[in-house]
Scaffold this active site. Structure first.
Site, short mmCIF file in Angstrom:
data_model
loop_
_atom_site.label_atom_id
_atom_site.label_comp_id
_atom_site.label_asym_id
_atom_site.label_seq_id
_atom_site.Cartn_x
_atom_site.Cartn_y
_atom_site.Cartn_z
N SER A 161 0.77 -1.20 0.04
CA SER A 161 -0.03 -0.03 -0.06
C SER A 161 0.97 1.23 0.00
CB SER A 161 -0.90 0.15 1.16
OG SER A 161 -2.14 0.86 1.16
N ASP A 249 -9.84 -4.85 -5.49
CA ASP A 249 -9.19 -3.48 -4.74
C ASP A 249 -9.73 -2.11 -5.49
OD1 ASP A 249 -7.13 -1.49 -3.88
OD2 ASP A 249 -5.81 -3.36 -3.76
N HIS A 279 -8.44 -4.30 -1.20
CA HIS A 279 -7.23 -3.72 -0.86
C HIS A 279 -6.52 -4.35 0.55
CE1 HIS A 279 -4.08 -0.54 -1.09
NE2 HIS A 279 -4.38 -0.18 0.01
#
Length: 308
Positions: A161, A249, A279
């Site tokens: 991320s 995601d 995600h």
């Protein structure tokens, strides 16, 4: 030419996909803090983490005039065969390297490598460019000191991320210094590649507080700076990259775009899209996540062992 998202999906057992779908149906949707006061509450509620065994070595390293705390895991059996610099996620405003201790211990022992976690400064107290400055400093320290400190100069980098964003920003800085080729590969999981809200995926997260915390002081027109939004960078001259992202995601589109831009710039790119995954999915307790993590580890092993 036919092009379908399903053609990009990683090959995983159908039962793992079914389990993942059931897990996410039963899981309440999460959201990030909406402001600084809520962020402080979330930080205060963060539970103490159980130390890995053997535990991390805690040190402070320095390069380019910047001192940064790191957590180092050495393999339990024998000297390290390489070093992986790993950058934690958390939206640039949450988390510490310690949150990944269990994963770093497992990675060090499974691959026989040293794993170095970066405790970069967090926004909003330390907005951009503090975090990439810290990550660049640790990367330069490894370029300069890995052979002496660990007995090997075989390096890799990774992140999840926001950590993936910082990992790629770090490689771009190293490329401009002429030393990116010291890294054998970059394992990038569901990176946030556009912080300018100019891409469709970027617009989906435009109102998230983490953006205000990290780059709220930067004028909108400047948030396409490669150091902030790597999607807009000249991506030539980078080491091989593995991009991992879930098919559900919110940032899928930008990850597909990043894979295409990396490949168009002449880099070696491996894109793996996992169905039924949102995600952050590699940190969730599903068999699908375990399969994805095993794939990342195998990819890193191949890159490190083959990098002379």
């Amino acid at each position: 030419m036919r092009f379908a998202l399903e053609a990009l999906f990683a090959d995983v057992p159908a039962e793992q996909i079914a389990e993942a779908r059931a897990f996410y149906r039963a899981r309440a949707a999460g959201r990030g803090p909406a402001g600084f006061e809520e962020l402080k509450e979330v930080r205060a509620r963060t539970s103490a983490l159980r130390a890995a065994d053997p535990p991390a070595l805690e040190e402070t390293v320095e390069a380019a005039g910047v001192r940064v705390p790191v957590r180092i895991f050495l393999p339990a059996d024998g000297p390290p065969q390489g070093v992986c610099l790993d950058i934690h996620g958390g939206g640039f405003y949450l988390g510490t390297s310690a949150q990944d201790d269990a994963r770093h211990r497992a990675l060090a022992d499974a691959l026989g490598i040293a794993v170095v976690g970066v405790d970069h400064r967090l926004a909003p107290e330390h907005p951009w460019p503090a975090a990439p400055d810290d990550c660049e400093s640790v990367a330069l320290w490894l370029v300069e000191q890995a052979q002496t400190r660990f007995g090997t100069s075989r390096l890799a980098i990774g992140g999840s991320s926001a950590g993936a964003t910082l990992a790629l920003a770090t490689l771009l800085r190293l490329r401009d210094r002429g030393v990116a080729d010291r890294f054998a590969g970059a394992a990038l999981r569901f990176g946030t590649w556009d912080l300018s809200a100019r891409t469709p995926s970027g617009r989906l997260i435009a109102d998230e507080y983490f953006l205000q915390a990290y780059v709220g002081h930067v004028p909108d027109r400047d948030r396409t700076l490669p150091d902030i939004s790597p999607l807009y960078a000249d991506l030539s001259g980078l080491p091989p990259a593995l991009l991992v992202v879930g098919g559900e995601d919110i940032l899928l589109e930008d990850n597909l775009t990043m894979a295409g831009r990396l490949a168009a710039a002449g880099n070696d790119v491996d894109l793996r899209v996992y169905p039924a995954a949102p995600h952050g999915f590699t940190g969730h307790p599903t068999a699908l996540a375990a399969t994805a993590v095993d794939g990342v580890n195998s990819w890193l092993r191949d890159r490190i062992s083959g990098h002379l």
